[in-house]
Write an enzyme that holds these catalytic residues in place. Sequence first.
Site, mmCIF file in Angstrom:
data_model
loop_
_atom_site.group_PDB
_atom_site.id
_atom_site.type_symbol
_atom_site.label_atom_id
_atom_site.label_comp_id
_atom_site.label_asym_id
_atom_site.label_seq_id
_atom_site.Cartn_x
_atom_site.Cartn_y
_atom_site.Cartn_z
ATOM 1 N N VAL A 145 0.863 -1.177 0.000
ATOM 2 C CA VAL A 145 0.000 0.000 0.000
ATOM 3 C C VAL A 145 0.899 1.226 0.000
ATOM 4 O O VAL A 145 1.844 1.303 0.798
ATOM 5 C CB VAL A 145 -0.940 0.020 1.222
ATOM 6 C CG1 VAL A 145 -1.857 1.235 1.162
ATOM 7 C CG2 VAL A 145 -1.754 -1.267 1.296
ATOM 8 N N CYS A 146 0.629 2.149 -0.914
ATOM 9 C CA CYS A 146 1.328 3.421 -0.936
ATOM 10 C C CYS A 146 2.851 3.206 -1.045
ATOM 11 O O CYS A 146 3.312 2.437 -1.884
ATOM 12 C CB CYS A 146 0.936 4.228 0.304
ATOM 13 S SG CYS A 146 1.372 5.965 0.255
ATOM 14 N N SER A 147 3.621 3.827 -0.172
ATOM 15 C CA SER A 147 5.082 3.737 -0.252
ATOM 16 C C SER A 147 5.636 2.414 0.269
ATOM 17 O O SER A 147 6.846 2.218 0.267
ATOM 18 C CB SER A 147 5.719 4.899 0.510
ATOM 19 O OG SER A 147 5.282 4.899 1.860
ATOM 20 N N THR B 218 2.477 3.625 -6.889
ATOM 21 C CA THR B 218 2.623 4.127 -5.528
ATOM 22 C C THR B 218 1.911 5.468 -5.447
ATOM 23 O O THR B 218 1.260 5.889 -6.411
ATOM 24 C CB THR B 218 4.104 4.260 -5.138
ATOM 25 O OG1 THR B 218 4.210 4.527 -3.728
ATOM 26 C CG2 THR B 218 4.801 5.374 -5.899
ATOM 27 N N ALA C 87 -1.854 2.809 -4.813
ATOM 28 C CA ALA C 87 -1.541 4.210 -4.587
ATOM 29 C C ALA C 87 -1.696 4.539 -3.101
ATOM 30 O O ALA C 87 -1.669 3.652 -2.255
ATOM 31 C CB ALA C 87 -2.443 5.076 -5.459
#
Length: 316
Positions: free
Chosen positions: A100-102, A120, A153
């Site tokens: 998830v994300c970074s 990301t 993202a």
Amino acid sequence: MRVTFVIYEDFQVLDLTGPHEVFGHAGGYDLRVVAPAAGPVRSSGGLPMHAAHGVADVPPDGVETLVVAGGRGVDAARRDAALVGWIADAARHARRVASVCSGVFLLGAAGLLDGRRVTTHWAREEQLRREHPEAAVDCDPIFVRDGRLWTSAGVTAGIDLALALVEDDRGRDAAHAAARELVMFLRRPGSQSQFSVPLWSRQPESDPIRAAVAAVQADPGARHALGDLADRAGLSPRHLQRRFAAELGVPPAAYVERVRVEAARRALAEGDEPVEALARRLGFGTGETLRRVFHRRLGVAPADYRNRFRGTREDA
């Protein structure tokens, strides 16, 4: 079915709790939270979470679905050799690996991005491209599936990702039931893009510009020449041009084109309408005009965009 979440100091709490709630509402999942060491783990917002397991306590071959949270602590976490090594070992055994994300940067530190298409948070796109040239970075989608590797993202996109994982496991009906329970879209409108209108556009400050903007958003394919928008706003064309650019940061014509592009992206991703018909309906006039605009703004043809987005969910 077991889902193992990885967190660390200064992780983003919603990267854990959002997907965790999806799996919990779907039912039938064994959920566990792993950190470098068992015990309380501080999130980036200061909310402590309890990790029942440290990585040393969890055999990597017992991981089925691995979900790695992101957050501002990811840069320190990827320097933790024990954590990165455990993620790499677990990934070799897991049926699926997700971030998830970074959190994707931890997957990169574990050597899992080579030749993979990944995404990301938009704010870290350039960093990901720079540090992992071996990966194909695409920060348009909310999430990307490349084989057994899934990346998403920022923040709330982890919920979209988790719903897609549930759908992959148990079908659309189960994922839809979880989405309804959480009052979520199974497919959020415009879900193919991190850059929908509310994100890239400023909000108008005055009623005349609000009226013009509302008309464009309500029917992107209608006539929205400068004179038409000026009539809706009750301003002269010159006054509208100046006020519009001052309040939204772009001239009216550029705004109209971008709203139309957003509408075309949604239509391409969610339906089978021919490109020529879609172009006429959304105000581009011809399919060739739509293709030129897509190449200029997105670097891809409409048909290729449709195939690319559908592949984020269907590629095996």
